[in-house]
Design an enzyme around this catalytic site. Structure first.
Site, PDB file in Angstrom:
ATOM      1  N   TYR A  67      -5.669  -4.543   3.302  1.00 58.41           N
ATOM      2  CA  TYR A  67      -4.510  -5.330   3.210  1.00 58.41           C
ATOM      3  C   TYR A  67      -4.587  -6.118   1.935  1.00 58.41           C
ATOM      4  O   TYR A  67      -3.758  -6.959   1.806  1.00 58.41           O
ATOM      5  CB  TYR A  67      -4.277  -6.070   4.322  1.00 58.41           C
ATOM      6  CG  TYR A  67      -3.950  -5.085   5.632  1.00 58.41           C
ATOM      7  CD1 TYR A  67      -3.031  -4.181   5.525  1.00 58.41           C
ATOM      8  CD2 TYR A  67      -4.197  -5.427   6.852  1.00 58.41           C
ATOM      9  CE1 TYR A  67      -2.722  -3.164   6.784  1.00 58.41           C
ATOM     10  CE2 TYR A  67      -3.797  -4.854   7.909  1.00 58.41           C
ATOM     11  CZ  TYR A  67      -2.873  -3.614   7.849  1.00 58.41           C
ATOM     12  OH  TYR A  67      -2.686  -3.173   8.929  1.00 58.41           O
ATOM     13  N   HIS A 102       8.449   3.631  11.636  1.00 59.31           N
ATOM     14  CA  HIS A 102       7.656   4.000  10.611  1.00 59.31           C
ATOM     15  C   HIS A 102       8.218   5.162  10.208  1.00 59.31           C
ATOM     16  O   HIS A 102       8.081   6.230  10.802  1.00 59.31           O
ATOM     17  CB  HIS A 102       6.255   3.732  10.841  1.00 59.31           C
ATOM     18  CG  HIS A 102       5.987   2.325  10.843  1.00 59.31           C
ATOM     19  ND1 HIS A 102       6.402   1.684  12.005  1.00 59.31           N
ATOM     20  CD2 HIS A 102       5.258   1.383   9.994  1.00 59.31           C
ATOM     21  CE1 HIS A 102       5.533   0.568  11.977  1.00 59.31           C
ATOM     22  NE2 HIS A 102       5.123   0.165  10.794  1.00 59.31           N
ATOM     23  N   HIS A 127      12.075  -2.951  10.889  1.00 59.40           N
ATOM     24  CA  HIS A 127      11.620  -3.909  11.827  1.00 59.40           C
ATOM     25  C   HIS A 127      12.794  -4.831  12.223  1.00 59.40           C
ATOM     26  O   HIS A 127      13.689  -5.240  11.548  1.00 59.40           O
ATOM     27  CB  HIS A 127      10.631  -5.049  11.513  1.00 59.40           C
ATOM     28  CG  HIS A 127       9.451  -4.374  10.768  1.00 59.40           C
ATOM     29  ND1 HIS A 127       9.308  -3.503   9.493  1.00 59.40           N
ATOM     30  CD2 HIS A 127       8.119  -4.246  11.304  1.00 59.40           C
ATOM     31  CE1 HIS A 127       8.222  -3.230   9.174  1.00 59.40           C
ATOM     32  NE2 HIS A 127       7.456  -3.552  10.394  1.00 59.40           N
ATOM     33  N   ASN A 148       1.306   4.166   1.091  1.00 62.30           N
ATOM     34  CA  ASN A 148       0.174   3.929   1.741  1.00 62.30           C
ATOM     35  C   ASN A 148      -0.981   4.905   1.718  1.00 62.30           C
ATOM     36  O   ASN A 148      -0.525   6.271   1.401  1.00 62.30           O
ATOM     37  CB  ASN A 148       0.588   4.188   3.232  1.00 62.30           C
ATOM     38  CG  ASN A 148       0.869   2.628   3.969  1.00 62.30           C
ATOM     39  OD1 ASN A 148      -0.039   2.168   4.655  1.00 62.30           O
ATOM     40  ND2 ASN A 148       2.063   2.124   3.718  1.00 62.30           N
TER      41      ASN A 148
END
Length: 190
Positions: A67, A102, A127, A148
Protein backbone atom coordinates in the site's frame (compact mmCIF):
# COMPACT_ATOMS: atom_id res chain seq x y z
CA UNK A 1 7.63 -6.62 -46.68
CA UNK A 2 4.49 -8.09 -45.16
CA UNK A 3 3.36 -7.47 -41.63
CA UNK A 4 1.85 -10.11 -39.41
CA UNK A 5 -1.58 -9.32 -38.02
CA UNK A 6 -0.79 -11.43 -34.97
CA UNK A 7 0.85 -9.49 -32.14
CA UNK A 8 4.12 -10.81 -30.81
CA UNK A 9 3.97 -12.71 -27.54
CA UNK A 10 6.24 -11.23 -24.90
CA UNK A 11 8.94 -13.60 -23.70
CA UNK A 12 11.14 -13.68 -20.65
CA UNK A 13 14.59 -12.35 -21.63
CA UNK A 14 16.37 -14.83 -19.34
CA UNK A 15 14.52 -18.06 -20.11
CA UNK A 16 13.00 -17.33 -23.52
CA UNK A 17 9.65 -18.70 -22.30
CA UNK A 18 6.37 -16.94 -22.95
CA UNK A 19 4.92 -14.61 -20.33
CA UNK A 20 1.45 -15.26 -21.72
CA UNK A 21 -0.99 -17.32 -19.71
CA UNK A 22 -2.92 -20.22 -21.21
CA UNK A 23 -6.43 -19.69 -22.47
CA UNK A 24 -7.78 -21.95 -19.72
CA UNK A 25 -5.93 -19.96 -17.07
CA UNK A 26 -7.36 -16.79 -18.61
CA UNK A 27 -10.86 -18.21 -18.31
CA UNK A 28 -10.22 -19.44 -14.78
CA UNK A 29 -8.80 -16.10 -13.64
CA UNK A 30 -11.27 -13.74 -15.28
CA UNK A 31 -14.61 -15.53 -15.35
CA UNK A 32 -17.31 -12.99 -14.49
CA UNK A 33 -20.42 -15.11 -13.85
CA UNK A 34 -21.94 -14.59 -10.40
CA UNK A 35 -21.90 -18.30 -9.58
CA UNK A 36 -18.21 -18.84 -10.28
CA UNK A 37 -15.50 -19.80 -7.84
CA UNK A 38 -12.63 -17.85 -9.42
CA UNK A 39 -10.48 -15.35 -7.52
CA UNK A 40 -10.81 -12.14 -9.55
CA UNK A 41 -14.58 -12.06 -9.53
CA UNK A 42 -14.88 -13.45 -6.02
CA UNK A 43 -12.37 -10.96 -4.69
CA UNK A 44 -14.37 -7.97 -5.89
CA UNK A 45 -17.71 -9.51 -4.90
CA UNK A 46 -16.62 -10.67 -1.43
CA UNK A 47 -15.14 -7.28 -0.58
CA UNK A 48 -18.12 -5.39 -1.99
CA UNK A 49 -20.61 -7.58 -0.09
CA UNK A 50 -18.47 -8.02 3.06
CA UNK A 51 -18.66 -11.80 2.56
CA UNK A 52 -15.67 -12.57 4.73
CA UNK A 53 -15.92 -16.38 4.88
CA UNK A 54 -15.95 -16.72 1.11
CA UNK A 55 -13.18 -14.13 0.72
CA UNK A 56 -11.04 -16.13 3.15
CA UNK A 57 -11.60 -19.28 1.06
CA UNK A 58 -9.88 -17.78 -2.02
CA UNK A 59 -6.79 -16.44 -0.23
CA UNK A 60 -3.31 -17.89 -0.50
CA UNK A 61 -1.67 -18.68 2.88
CA UNK A 62 0.57 -15.59 2.60
CA UNK A 63 -0.10 -12.37 0.70
CA UNK A 64 2.13 -9.63 -0.68
CA UNK A 65 0.36 -6.38 0.25
CA UNK A 66 1.93 -3.13 -0.94
CA UNK A 67 0.00 0.00 0.00
CA UNK A 68 3.05 2.31 -0.26
CA UNK A 69 1.68 4.17 -3.31
CA UNK A 70 -1.37 5.14 -1.27
CA UNK A 71 0.63 6.24 1.78
CA UNK A 72 0.36 3.04 3.78
CA UNK A 73 2.60 0.09 4.63
CA UNK A 74 4.00 -2.87 2.71
CA UNK A 75 3.98 -6.49 3.84
CA UNK A 76 6.06 -9.03 1.92
CA UNK A 77 4.29 -12.03 3.48
CA UNK A 78 1.15 -11.07 5.39
CA UNK A 79 -0.69 -14.14 6.64
CA UNK A 80 -4.17 -14.75 5.27
CA UNK A 81 -5.52 -14.41 8.82
CA UNK A 82 -3.83 -11.01 9.26
CA UNK A 83 -5.13 -9.88 5.86
CA UNK A 84 -8.66 -10.89 6.84
CA UNK A 85 -8.34 -9.08 10.16
CA UNK A 86 -7.20 -5.93 8.35
CA UNK A 87 -9.83 -5.80 5.60
CA UNK A 88 -12.76 -6.88 7.79
CA UNK A 89 -11.89 -4.42 10.58
CA UNK A 90 -14.54 -1.79 11.40
CA UNK A 91 -11.98 0.91 10.60
CA UNK A 92 -11.69 -0.43 7.04
CA UNK A 93 -13.99 -2.52 4.85
CA UNK A 94 -15.77 -4.19 7.78
CA UNK A 95 -17.54 -0.99 8.81
CA UNK A 96 -21.28 -1.85 8.59
CA UNK A 97 -21.97 1.75 7.51
CA UNK A 98 -19.64 1.50 4.48
CA UNK A 99 -20.89 -0.03 1.23
CA UNK A 100 -18.60 -0.52 -1.74
CA UNK A 101 -18.63 -1.78 -5.28
CA UNK A 102 -15.35 -2.62 -7.01
CA UNK A 103 -15.60 -2.58 -10.81
CA UNK A 104 -12.77 -3.97 -12.92
CA UNK A 105 -12.06 -2.39 -16.29
CA UNK A 106 -9.34 -3.36 -18.72
CA UNK A 107 -7.12 -6.22 -17.60
CA UNK A 108 -4.02 -7.96 -18.82
CA UNK A 109 -2.35 -11.01 -17.35
CA UNK A 110 1.37 -11.65 -16.92
CA UNK A 111 2.62 -15.15 -16.22
CA UNK A 112 5.54 -15.14 -13.81
CA UNK A 113 5.74 -18.93 -13.62
CA UNK A 114 3.46 -21.93 -14.06
CA UNK A 115 1.99 -21.23 -10.65
CA UNK A 116 2.23 -17.42 -10.39
CA UNK A 117 0.36 -14.75 -12.35
CA UNK A 118 0.08 -10.99 -12.02
CA UNK A 119 -3.21 -9.41 -13.06
CA UNK A 120 -2.92 -5.76 -14.09
CA UNK A 121 -6.38 -4.24 -13.60
CA UNK A 122 -8.08 -0.90 -14.00
CA UNK A 123 -10.33 -0.45 -11.00
CA UNK A 124 -13.08 1.91 -9.91
CA UNK A 125 -14.11 1.49 -6.32
CA UNK A 126 -17.30 3.31 -5.34
CA UNK A 127 -17.92 3.89 -1.63
CA UNK A 128 -20.90 5.23 0.30
CA UNK A 129 -20.87 5.83 4.03
CA UNK A 130 -24.21 5.83 5.81
CA UNK A 131 -25.11 7.48 9.11
CA UNK A 132 -26.11 4.12 10.63
CA UNK A 133 -26.15 0.39 9.78
CA UNK A 134 -29.79 0.64 8.63
CA UNK A 135 -28.32 2.17 5.42
CA UNK A 136 -31.13 4.71 5.02
CA UNK A 137 -29.23 8.02 5.03
CA UNK A 138 -26.04 8.64 3.06
CA UNK A 139 -23.45 10.57 5.05
CA UNK A 140 -20.78 10.85 2.35
CA UNK A 141 -19.44 9.37 -0.86
CA UNK A 142 -15.89 8.68 -1.94
CA UNK A 143 -14.79 6.92 -5.11
CA UNK A 144 -11.35 5.88 -6.28
CA UNK A 145 -9.97 5.32 -9.77
CA UNK A 146 -6.86 3.17 -9.75
CA UNK A 147 -4.74 0.56 -11.36
CA UNK A 148 -3.97 -2.53 -9.33
CA UNK A 149 -1.52 -5.34 -9.58
CA UNK A 150 -3.23 -8.41 -8.15
CA UNK A 151 -1.09 -11.45 -7.46
CA UNK A 152 -2.34 -15.01 -7.88
CA UNK A 153 -0.78 -18.38 -7.08
CA UNK A 154 -1.97 -21.76 -8.25
CA UNK A 155 -2.20 -24.34 -5.49
CA UNK A 156 -3.66 -27.80 -6.01
CA UNK A 157 -4.87 -26.75 -9.45
CA UNK A 158 -6.83 -23.77 -8.04
CA UNK A 159 -5.90 -20.09 -8.41
CA UNK A 160 -5.72 -18.21 -5.10
CA UNK A 161 -5.48 -14.46 -4.47
CA UNK A 162 -1.96 -13.76 -3.18
CA UNK A 163 -1.80 -9.99 -2.81
CA UNK A 164 -2.22 -6.55 -4.29
CA UNK A 165 -0.42 -3.33 -5.10
CA UNK A 166 -2.80 -0.44 -5.83
CA UNK A 167 -1.88 2.87 -7.42
CA UNK A 168 -4.58 5.52 -7.17
CA UNK A 169 -4.93 7.74 -10.23
CA UNK A 170 -7.49 10.09 -8.65
CA UNK A 171 -10.32 10.17 -6.13
CA UNK A 172 -13.77 11.72 -6.14
CA UNK A 173 -15.74 13.38 -3.35
CA UNK A 174 -14.53 12.72 0.20
CA UNK A 175 -12.66 9.47 -0.33
CA UNK A 176 -10.15 10.32 2.40
CA UNK A 177 -13.02 10.25 4.94
CA UNK A 178 -14.58 6.91 3.92
CA UNK A 179 -12.60 4.66 6.25
CA UNK A 180 -12.33 5.59 9.92
CA UNK A 181 -8.81 4.17 10.10
CA UNK A 182 -7.57 5.99 7.00
CA UNK A 183 -6.96 9.43 8.41
CA UNK A 184 -6.07 11.02 11.73
CA UNK A 185 -8.15 13.25 13.97
CA UNK A 186 -6.04 16.29 12.99
CA UNK A 187 -6.74 15.67 9.30
CA UNK A 188 -10.49 15.52 10.02
CA UNK A 189 -10.49 19.11 11.24
CA UNK A 190 -8.03 20.71 8.85
Amino acid sequence: MTQSSTPAVETDSKTGSSKAISFQDYLDLSKQAFHNQQPLHLLTQRISFQDWARLRAILAPALYVDYTKIGKEKWDAMSADDFMAMVSNDDFLGDPCVKTQHLIGATYWERVSESKVIGHHQLRAAHQVYTSPDLKTVKLRGHSHATNEHYYVKSGGVWKFAGLKPEVRWNEYKFEEVFKGSYTQSEKHS
